[in-house]
Design a protein around this motif. Structure first.
Motif, short mmCIF file in Angstrom:
data_model
loop_
_atom_site.label_atom_id
_atom_site.label_comp_id
_atom_site.label_asym_id
_atom_site.label_seq_id
_atom_site.Cartn_x
_atom_site.Cartn_y
_atom_site.Cartn_z
N THR A 40 73.25 29.62 20.62
CA THR A 40 73.11 28.41 19.80
C THR A 40 72.08 28.60 18.70
OG1 THR A 40 71.41 27.52 21.25
CG2 THR A 40 73.70 26.92 21.73
N ARG A 41 71.32 29.70 18.77
CA ARG A 41 70.19 29.89 17.85
C ARG A 41 69.32 28.64 17.88
NH1 ARG A 41 74.37 31.82 14.85
NH2 ARG A 41 74.38 30.00 13.49
N ARG A 116 68.56 18.41 11.00
CA ARG A 116 68.79 19.73 10.41
C ARG A 116 68.57 19.72 8.91
NH1 ARG A 116 70.43 24.40 12.21
NH2 ARG A 116 70.64 23.50 14.30
N THR A 126 69.54 27.27 9.08
CA THR A 126 70.94 26.89 9.10
C THR A 126 71.76 27.84 8.23
OG1 THR A 126 70.31 24.56 9.35
CG2 THR A 126 72.57 25.01 8.65
N THR A 127 72.75 28.47 8.81
CA THR A 127 73.57 29.42 8.08
C THR A 127 74.70 28.70 7.34
OG1 THR A 127 75.11 29.80 9.91
CG2 THR A 127 73.10 31.15 9.86
N ASP A 130 77.19 27.50 9.78
CA ASP A 130 76.74 26.27 10.44
C ASP A 130 77.13 25.05 9.62
OD1 ASP A 130 75.58 27.61 12.58
OD2 ASP A 130 73.61 27.72 11.62
N LYS A 131 76.94 25.12 8.31
CA LYS A 131 77.26 24.00 7.44
C LYS A 131 78.77 23.71 7.45
CE LYS A 131 73.36 25.07 4.41
NZ LYS A 131 72.94 25.51 3.05
N MET A 133 80.80 24.45 9.89
CA MET A 133 81.11 23.94 11.22
C MET A 133 80.80 22.45 11.32
SD MET A 133 79.37 22.97 14.23
CE MET A 133 77.81 23.83 14.17
N TYR A 134 79.65 22.04 10.79
CA TYR A 134 79.28 20.63 10.84
C TYR A 134 80.27 19.76 10.07
CZ TYR A 134 74.78 20.83 13.24
OH TYR A 134 73.79 20.97 14.19
N THR A 207 81.64 30.39 15.22
CA THR A 207 80.47 29.55 15.00
C THR A 207 79.62 29.51 16.26
OG1 THR A 207 81.50 27.50 15.82
CG2 THR A 207 81.89 28.09 13.49
N ARG A 208 78.53 28.76 16.19
CA ARG A 208 77.66 28.61 17.35
C ARG A 208 78.29 27.77 18.45
NH1 ARG A 208 72.34 25.86 15.98
NH2 ARG A 208 72.39 27.11 14.10
#
Length: 251
Positions: A40-41, A116, A126-127, A130-131, A133-134, A207-208
């Protein structure tokens, strides 16, 4: 497939199977070749207050939403009727309890996104993935919540009965006898939610979100750990200075 159009077959047959294939193969590939990235980093080190509020809300809300989906999609309507669950009782649990769970889920997600975005170190960690994925995660959740509100809470007569269309369609995919014609009259809100969910599952292995498969479930069923104190006040015998005397071994 009972006269279904090409577009309907692509959207409600080909697309779900492609999603499933990418989800499974991508997850296996990720675990085999990127084990160190299977994490999950965690950003708890940078900020804890909002995380302790938003994370439980998001995860518990998501758990109940998933259970509601399983009950609505996997369990046939005839089964619930056979055990005496009336349509009114099912509608109350699925709609009102589901809406409550969705509300908690959305609130938790908003807190996590706010954290975040506004916490400097968390935002810097935040990669780009990640963005992305959100965006897809939020789209799937918001569209699902809107579908519940529009077609269930605001509608009369128990709302739209998705157990007559969406649920049989979903199960037909697993039977390898897809019935895309069942999705023809489904409200657009549900259709958009399903499409967004498919896109999210395609993205999932990269993704995470893969950390969901590494949740420490066995931790809840572990044996009790017995701790022994070295505190003299609770010792099992009086402390004695020096070494314990050795004894001559017996004959």
């Amino acid at each position: 497939m009972n006269g279904a159009s090409t577009g309907s077959i692509l959207l409600w047959v080909v697309f779900p199977y492609v999603t499933f294939a990418v989800f499974v193969v991508g997850s296996v590939w990720r675990y085999r070749y990127d084990k160190f990235g299977w994490t999950t980093r965690s950003s708890e080190l940078y900020e804890k207050k909002l995380l302790r509020l938003g994370s439980p809300m998001f995860h518990f809300g998501l758990l109940f939403v998933i259970l509601g989906h399983l009950m609505g999609l996997v369990i046939p309507k005839t089964w619930t009727e056979a055990v005496g669950i009336s349509e009114g009782a099912y509608h109350f649990v699925a709609t009102y309890m589901g809406a409550l769970a969705a509300l908690v889920l959305v609130a938790g997600l908003l807190i996590l996104i706010y954290r975040r975005r506004t916490t400097g170190p968390v935002f810097l960690a935040t990669t780009r993935m990640d963005k992305v994925m959100y965006v897809f995660l939020a789209a799937s959740i918001v569209l699902g919540t809107w579908a519940t509100v529009q077609t269930q809470l605001l509608a009369a007569n128990h709302g739209y009965d998705y157990r007559e269309t969406i649920s049989p369609w979903f199960r037909s995919l697993w039977y390898l006898q897809p019935q895309p014609e069942l999705m023809a009259g489904v409200p657009a809100a549900f259709q958009l939610h399903i499409v967004a969910a498919n896109l999210l599952f395609i993205l999932w292995p990269f993704t995470r979100l893969v950390h969901a498969f590494s949740a420490p479930v066995p931790y809840m069923f572990r044996p009790y750990i017995v701790y022994r104190s070295r505190d003299a006040a609770v010792a099992s015998r009086e402390p004695r200075p020096g070494w314990d005397p050795s004894e001559r071994p017996g004959p």
